[in-house]
Design a protein around this motif. Structure first.
Motif, PDB file in Angstrom:
ATOM      1  N   GLY A  60       0.773  -1.231   0.000  1.00  0.00           N
ATOM      2  CA  GLY A  60       0.000   0.000   0.000  1.00  0.00           C
ATOM      3  C   GLY A  60       0.804   1.280   0.000  1.00  0.00           C
ATOM      4  O   GLY A  60       0.234   2.379  -0.011  1.00  0.00           O
ATOM      5  N   ARG A  61       2.144   1.182   0.005  1.00  0.00           N
ATOM      6  CA  ARG A  61       2.990   2.374  -0.011  1.00  0.00           C
ATOM      7  C   ARG A  61       3.893   2.378  -1.237  1.00  0.00           C
ATOM      8  O   ARG A  61       4.265   1.321  -1.753  1.00  0.00           O
ATOM      9  N   ILE A  62       4.249   3.578  -1.676  1.00  0.00           N
ATOM     10  CA  ILE A  62       5.231   3.705  -2.750  1.00  0.00           C
ATOM     11  C   ILE A  62       6.622   3.528  -2.143  1.00  0.00           C
ATOM     12  O   ILE A  62       7.001   4.240  -1.207  1.00  0.00           O
ATOM     13  N   GLN A  63       7.350   2.564  -2.665  1.00  0.00           N
ATOM     14  CA  GLN A  63       8.712   2.295  -2.218  1.00  0.00           C
ATOM     15  C   GLN A  63       9.699   2.800  -3.270  1.00  0.00           C
ATOM     16  O   GLN A  63       9.371   2.902  -4.456  1.00  0.00           O
ATOM     17  N   VAL A  64      10.928   3.085  -2.826  1.00  0.00           N
ATOM     18  CA  VAL A  64      11.990   3.463  -3.754  1.00  0.00           C
ATOM     19  C   VAL A  64      13.128   2.461  -3.608  1.00  0.00           C
ATOM     20  O   VAL A  64      13.478   2.049  -2.501  1.00  0.00           O
ATOM     21  N   PRO A 162      10.201   3.491   2.116  1.00  0.00           N
ATOM     22  CA  PRO A 162       8.984   4.207   1.730  1.00  0.00           C
ATOM     23  C   PRO A 162       9.298   5.649   1.316  1.00  0.00           C
ATOM     24  O   PRO A 162       9.946   6.380   2.076  1.00  0.00           O
ATOM     25  N   LEU A 163       8.848   6.052   0.145  1.00  0.00           N
ATOM     26  CA  LEU A 163       9.153   7.396  -0.346  1.00  0.00           C
ATOM     27  C   LEU A 163       8.591   8.472   0.583  1.00  0.00           C
ATOM     28  O   LEU A 163       9.260   9.475   0.852  1.00  0.00           O
ATOM     29  N   GLU A 164       7.375   8.273   1.071  1.00  0.00           N
ATOM     30  CA  GLU A 164       6.748   9.297   1.909  1.00  0.00           C
ATOM     31  C   GLU A 164       7.530   9.522   3.204  1.00  0.00           C
ATOM     32  O   GLU A 164       7.505  10.625   3.773  1.00  0.00           O
TER      33      GLU A 164
END
Length: 296
Positions: A60-64, A162-164
């Motif tokens: 559910g999260r944007i990862q880098v 996580p990008l956030e």
């Protein structure tokens, strides 16, 4: 070095719709991002570089995607980095450079149809005076990450973050209790995170021609995310989430505007020329002194 064809940027709507609502908004902001134009023509190709900011959705999260550099490398051994490097003469553009470097470092397949370029951020100036272009792409098949293989000569570890959390480090504590969340990160007090702060650490220092620089460090699963890598990810996250960081981003007197980049490059060159001149004078004096000693 050619510009990247704008037709290469985009993400099919059917892929976008598979993401959470928040992540759809973040990816759309990146797709719509148009950095201020910058003229690269005054700079030789040896001064140009690119890094790949590879994003994907997981839990559910944007990862880098990140790496730790091999400890055998001469520059920044053991530090966290984005896949990337200098532009080669055979590279068509910075997108080609970023993807080629990712292939060489972590085995990311070239011409892979599930890698979707989103945007290119404005260039950053590295410690060595390189103009580094961050190329932001979205990987629509996150399972590929589990099959990446680190280059033994360049990369020690492949991991994600996580990008956030780059603009709001405290979201790492939202995954559960603070103790559980931090147990998944590098051990506090270890070589990877030797700071008293739980998740985010900063120091201010003098830089070129009296300017200031704020070093941001983020606690991760591996070595701290810091320096140029953290600067690039802060900008990426600011664009994606449309908000400023929850901490003080800049040091007093630090360059903030993109328009300062050209001036910064000029100052960097002047500083390097002064250093070269002083070093030459010092070595010349040393040689003269040694010659005098030999004569006597």
């Amino acid at each position: 070095m050619n510009t990247v064809d704008s037709s290469l940027f985009g993400l099919p709507e059917e892929i976008l719709q598979t993401l959470t609502d928040e992540n759809q908004k973040a990816i759309t902001r990146l797709l719509n991002h148009k950095p201020v134009a910058f003229d690269f023509t005054p700079y030789p190709q040896k001064r140009l570089a690119a890094v790949l900011v590879l994003l994907y959705e997981k839990a559910g999260r944007i990862q880098v995607l990140l790496t730790t550099r091999s400890k055998t490398l001469r520059s920044h051994p053991g530090q966290t980095a984005l896949p990337g490097g200098k532009c080669d003469v055979d590279d068509e553009n910075v997108l080609s450079t970023a993807l080629r470097e990712a292939y060489e470092e972590v085995g990311l397949p070239l011409d892979y149809q599930k890698i979707h370029p989103l945007c290119i951020l404005r260039p950053f100036v590295s410690l060595y005076g390189l103009l580094v272009s961050p190329v932001v792409c979205f990987l629509s098949d996150a399972s590929l990450v589990d099959n990446l293989v680190a280059s033994e000569s360049e990369v020690e570890r492949i991991f994600e973050h996580p990008l956030e959390a780059i603009i709001n480090p405290n979201i790492l504590n939202e995954e559960g209790s603070s103790e559980v969340a931090q147990s998944l990160l590098a051990e506090k007090g270890s070589d990877d995170w030797p700071y008293a702060d739980d998740l985010h650490n900063t120091t201010d220092s003098d830089w070129i021609d009296g300017s200031k620089y704020r070093m941001h460090r983020f606690r991760s699963k591996a070595y701290a995310i810091k320096g140029l890598t953290s600067d690039i990810l802060i900008k990426t996250a600011e664009v994606a989430y449309g908000q400023e960081p929850t901490y003080d981003r800049w040091a007093p007197g630090q360059f903030k505007s993109f328009l300062n980049i050209a001036s910064l490059m000029e100052m960097f060159d002047r500083s390097r020329e002064r250093y070269t001149s002083v070093r030459a004078d010092t070595e010349g004096s040393r040689s003269a002194s040694q010659e005098h000693l030999h004569k006597n």
